[in-house]
Design a protein around this motif. Structure first.
Motif, PDB file in Angstrom:
ATOM      1  N   ILE A 175       4.916 -74.052  23.240  1.00 52.90           N
ATOM      2  CA  ILE A 175       3.627 -73.299  23.421  1.00 52.90           C
ATOM      3  C   ILE A 175       3.671 -72.130  24.765  1.00 52.90           C
ATOM      4  O   ILE A 175       4.681 -72.369  25.716  1.00 52.90           O
ATOM      5  CB  ILE A 175       2.598 -74.641  24.133  1.00 52.90           C
ATOM      6  N   LEU A 176       3.364 -70.820  23.798  1.00 50.33           N
ATOM      7  CA  LEU A 176       3.574 -69.533  24.585  1.00 50.33           C
ATOM      8  C   LEU A 176       1.979 -69.222  25.271  1.00 50.33           C
ATOM      9  O   LEU A 176       1.263 -68.688  23.811  1.00 50.33           O
ATOM     10  CB  LEU A 176       4.093 -68.479  24.438  1.00 50.33           C
ATOM     11  N   GLU A 177       1.712 -69.498  26.484  1.00 51.73           N
ATOM     12  CA  GLU A 177      -0.003 -68.790  26.765  1.00 51.73           C
ATOM     13  C   GLU A 177      -0.031 -67.493  27.047  1.00 51.73           C
ATOM     14  O   GLU A 177       1.006 -67.214  28.073  1.00 51.73           O
ATOM     15  CB  GLU A 177      -0.806 -69.806  27.654  1.00 51.73           C
ATOM     16  N   GLY A 178      -0.398 -66.566  27.441  1.00 49.62           N
ATOM     17  CA  GLY A 178      -0.176 -65.661  27.749  1.00 49.62           C
ATOM     18  C   GLY A 178      -1.827 -64.884  27.984  1.00 49.62           C
ATOM     19  O   GLY A 178      -2.590 -65.408  27.991  1.00 49.62           O
ATOM     20  N   PRO A 179      -1.573 -63.349  28.695  1.00 52.58           N
ATOM     21  CA  PRO A 179      -2.998 -62.830  28.574  1.00 52.58           C
ATOM     22  C   PRO A 179      -4.012 -62.900  27.341  1.00 52.58           C
ATOM     23  O   PRO A 179      -3.751 -62.889  26.440  1.00 52.58           O
ATOM     24  CB  PRO A 179      -2.903 -61.675  28.951  1.00 52.58           C
ATOM     25  N   GLY A 180      -5.454 -62.994  28.198  1.00 50.50           N
ATOM     26  CA  GLY A 180      -6.205 -63.774  26.980  1.00 50.50           C
ATOM     27  C   GLY A 180      -6.772 -64.879  26.422  1.00 50.50           C
ATOM     28  O   GLY A 180      -5.986 -66.065  27.449  1.00 50.50           O
ATOM     29  N   THR A 181      -6.235 -64.884  25.183  1.00 51.32           N
ATOM     30  CA  THR A 181      -6.939 -66.060  24.626  1.00 51.32           C
ATOM     31  C   THR A 181      -5.153 -66.275  24.014  1.00 51.32           C
ATOM     32  O   THR A 181      -5.102 -67.211  22.637  1.00 51.32           O
ATOM     33  CB  THR A 181      -7.227 -66.273  23.569  1.00 51.32           C
ATOM     34  N   TYR A 182      -4.198 -65.723  24.057  1.00 48.02           N
ATOM     35  CA  TYR A 182      -3.300 -65.262  23.140  1.00 48.02           C
ATOM     36  C   TYR A 182      -2.509 -66.788  23.552  1.00 48.02           C
ATOM     37  O   TYR A 182      -1.802 -66.966  24.486  1.00 48.02           O
ATOM     38  CB  TYR A 182      -2.576 -64.322  24.102  1.00 48.02           C
ATOM     39  N   THR A 183      -1.653 -67.169  22.502  1.00 52.39           N
ATOM     40  CA  THR A 183      -1.249 -68.450  22.237  1.00 52.39           C
ATOM     41  C   THR A 183      -0.165 -68.802  21.057  1.00 52.39           C
ATOM     42  O   THR A 183      -0.650 -68.242  19.541  1.00 52.39           O
ATOM     43  CB  THR A 183      -2.252 -69.703  22.282  1.00 52.39           C
ATOM     44  N   VAL A 184       1.052 -68.954  20.953  1.00 53.46           N
ATOM     45  CA  VAL A 184       1.901 -69.228  20.592  1.00 53.46           C
ATOM     46  C   VAL A 184       2.663 -70.166  20.233  1.00 53.46           C
ATOM     47  O   VAL A 184       2.576 -70.455  21.454  1.00 53.46           O
ATOM     48  CB  VAL A 184       2.774 -67.744  20.679  1.00 53.46           C
ATOM     49  N   THR A 185       2.865 -71.262  18.827  1.00 53.74           N
ATOM     50  CA  THR A 185       2.760 -73.089  19.480  1.00 53.74           C
ATOM     51  C   THR A 185       3.725 -72.709  18.020  1.00 53.74           C
ATOM     52  O   THR A 185       4.127 -72.038  16.926  1.00 53.74           O
ATOM     53  CB  THR A 185       1.957 -73.292  19.484  1.00 53.74           C
ATOM     54  N   GLY A 186       4.960 -74.087  18.631  1.00 62.40           N
ATOM     55  CA  GLY A 186       6.055 -73.870  17.492  1.00 62.40           C
ATOM     56  C   GLY A 186       6.919 -75.344  17.525  1.00 62.40           C
ATOM     57  O   GLY A 186       6.874 -75.464  18.856  1.00 62.40           O
ATOM     58  N   THR A 187       7.796 -75.506  17.032  1.00 56.76           N
ATOM     59  CA  THR A 187       8.845 -75.922  16.869  1.00 56.76           C
ATOM     60  C   THR A 187      10.336 -76.064  16.860  1.00 56.76           C
ATOM     61  O   THR A 187       9.937 -74.942  15.568  1.00 56.76           O
ATOM     62  CB  THR A 187       8.713 -77.504  16.205  1.00 56.76           C
ATOM     63  N   THR A 188      10.987 -76.334  17.413  1.00 57.93           N
ATOM     64  CA  THR A 188      12.676 -75.937  16.858  1.00 57.93           C
ATOM     65  C   THR A 188      13.741 -76.829  17.261  1.00 57.93           C
ATOM     66  O   THR A 188      12.603 -77.610  18.327  1.00 57.93           O
ATOM     67  CB  THR A 188      12.638 -74.753  17.792  1.00 57.93           C
ATOM     68  N   SER A 189      14.736 -76.848  16.706  1.00 60.07           N
ATOM     69  CA  SER A 189      15.657 -77.227  16.878  1.00 60.07           C
ATOM     70  C   SER A 189      16.599 -76.871  17.876  1.00 60.07           C
ATOM     71  O   SER A 189      17.774 -77.563  18.044  1.00 60.07           O
ATOM     72  CB  SER A 189      16.332 -78.164  15.581  1.00 60.07           C
ATOM     73  N   GLU A 190      16.576 -75.715  18.177  1.00 60.43           N
ATOM     74  CA  GLU A 190      17.219 -75.057  19.349  1.00 60.43           C
ATOM     75  C   GLU A 190      17.183 -74.760  20.253  1.00 60.43           C
ATOM     76  O   GLU A 190      15.857 -75.264  20.701  1.00 60.43           O
ATOM     77  CB  GLU A 190      17.486 -73.347  18.448  1.00 60.43           C
ATOM     78  N   THR A 191      18.069 -74.506  21.627  1.00 55.58           N
ATOM     79  CA  THR A 191      17.496 -74.322  22.492  1.00 55.58           C
ATOM     80  C   THR A 191      17.616 -72.981  23.286  1.00 55.58           C
ATOM     81  O   THR A 191      17.339 -72.473  24.343  1.00 55.58           O
ATOM     82  CB  THR A 191      18.818 -74.883  24.077  1.00 55.58           C
ATOM     83  N   VAL A 192      17.731 -72.529  22.416  1.00 53.84           N
ATOM     84  CA  VAL A 192      17.420 -70.502  22.775  1.00 53.84           C
ATOM     85  C   VAL A 192      16.060 -69.792  21.826  1.00 53.84           C
ATOM     86  O   VAL A 192      16.052 -70.796  20.363  1.00 53.84           O
ATOM     87  CB  VAL A 192      18.057 -69.374  21.862  1.00 53.84           C
ATOM     88  N   LEU A 193      15.042 -69.333  22.262  1.00 52.08           N
ATOM     89  CA  LEU A 193      14.167 -69.616  21.726  1.00 52.08           C
ATOM     90  C   LEU A 193      13.726 -67.525  21.371  1.00 52.08           C
ATOM     91  O   LEU A 193      13.254 -67.083  22.651  1.00 52.08           O
ATOM     92  CB  LEU A 193      13.124 -69.900  21.422  1.00 52.08           C
ATOM     93  N   GLU A 194      13.561 -67.144  20.339  1.00 48.54           N
ATOM     94  CA  GLU A 194      13.024 -65.155  20.529  1.00 48.54           C
ATOM     95  C   GLU A 194      11.484 -65.237  20.618  1.00 48.54           C
ATOM     96  O   GLU A 194      10.747 -66.326  19.635  1.00 48.54           O
ATOM     97  CB  GLU A 194      13.394 -64.799  19.608  1.00 48.54           C
ATOM     98  N   LEU A 195      10.566 -65.070  21.422  1.00 46.62           N
ATOM     99  CA  LEU A 195       9.176 -65.001  21.413  1.00 46.62           C
ATOM    100  C   LEU A 195       8.727 -64.125  21.621  1.00 46.62           C
ATOM    101  O   LEU A 195       9.524 -62.829  22.445  1.00 46.62           O
ATOM    102  CB  LEU A 195       9.023 -65.710  22.953  1.00 46.62           C
ATOM    103  N   PRO A 196       7.270 -63.780  20.652  1.00 42.59           N
ATOM    104  CA  PRO A 196       6.519 -61.969  21.015  1.00 42.59           C
ATOM    105  C   PRO A 196       6.499 -62.004  22.389  1.00 42.59           C
ATOM    106  O   PRO A 196       5.150 -62.967  22.903  1.00 42.59           O
ATOM    107  CB  PRO A 196       5.857 -61.932  19.900  1.00 42.59           C
ATOM    108  N   LEU A 197       5.243 -60.775  22.998  1.00 46.48           N
ATOM    109  CA  LEU A 197       4.919 -60.134  24.201  1.00 46.48           C
ATOM    110  C   LEU A 197       3.813 -59.261  23.807  1.00 46.48           C
ATOM    111  O   LEU A 197       4.601 -58.492  22.797  1.00 46.48           O
ATOM    112  CB  LEU A 197       5.192 -60.398  24.947  1.00 46.48           C
TER     113      LEU A 197
END
Length: 181
Positions: A121-143
């Motif tokens: 889960i990635l939480e940012g300014p305001g109500t920004y939230t990105v969630t998901g699942t992965t099998s990797e140990t490296v993940l690209e996330l948007p800001l």
């Protein structure tokens, strides 16, 4: 034989006894308590002939003791959770100035089974939230907007136990450098 001639007794490593009176010598079902701890348990099966029939027959249990591993514990939290500003190998992990970051971590450890899935889960300014699942140990996330972002990662082991979470923070600032006199 029919149920009125025998029953089956299951005994575990802690000498708890579970009995089944309805098997008719076919499938055997026992309800085990769910308040046991994770670990390996040894079981013994005995076929018990009702006392009034013991003078007519003799039964020996031919089922050897067997072992069952129970896993109710989730994996440990992933270690070394780090943001990377411009690529998965970028050492900068405190701030970024563009719209993507990478998050990396060491695999979570579980003493009994593998850890094939990670929830994030990635939480940012305001109500920004990105969630998901992965099998990797490296993940690209948007800001998106400038501000503080917090990511949390937790592993799920191969039998579905959810583990503890690790978290990391990064600050996005897309403004230019300001020099103040």
């Amino acid at each position: 034989p029919t149920d009125d001639k025998f029953f089956i007794r299951l005994t575990d490593s802690y000498n708890r006894i579970f009995e089944n009176f309805t098997s008719s010598g076919k499938d055997i079902f026992f309800t085990l308590p769910t308040n046991v701890k994770s670990g390996t348990y040894r079981f013994w099966i005995d076929i018990i002939i009702y006392f009034e029939l013991t003078k007519y027959s003799q039964v020996k249990s031919i089922v050897p003791p067997f072992y069952v591993s129970l896993d109710f514990d989730g994996p440990m939290a992933p270690k070394n959770l780090l943001f990377h500003a411009d690529s998965p190998t970028d050492p900068e992990n405190r701030w970024d100035n563009d719209t993507q970051v990478w998050l990396s971590w060491d695999p979570a450890f579980d003493s009994q089974v593998s850890v094939p899935i990670y929830d994030y889960i990635l939480e940012g300014p305001g109500t920004y939230t990105v969630t998901g699942t992965t099998s990797e140990t490296v993940l690209e996330l948007p800001l998106t907007d400038d501000g503080l972002y917090i990511a949390s990662i937790r592993g799920t082991d191969a039998v579905g136990n959810l583990g503890e979470a690790s978290s990391a923070r990064i600050f996005k600032d897309s403004g230019g450098v300001q020099i103040i006199n």
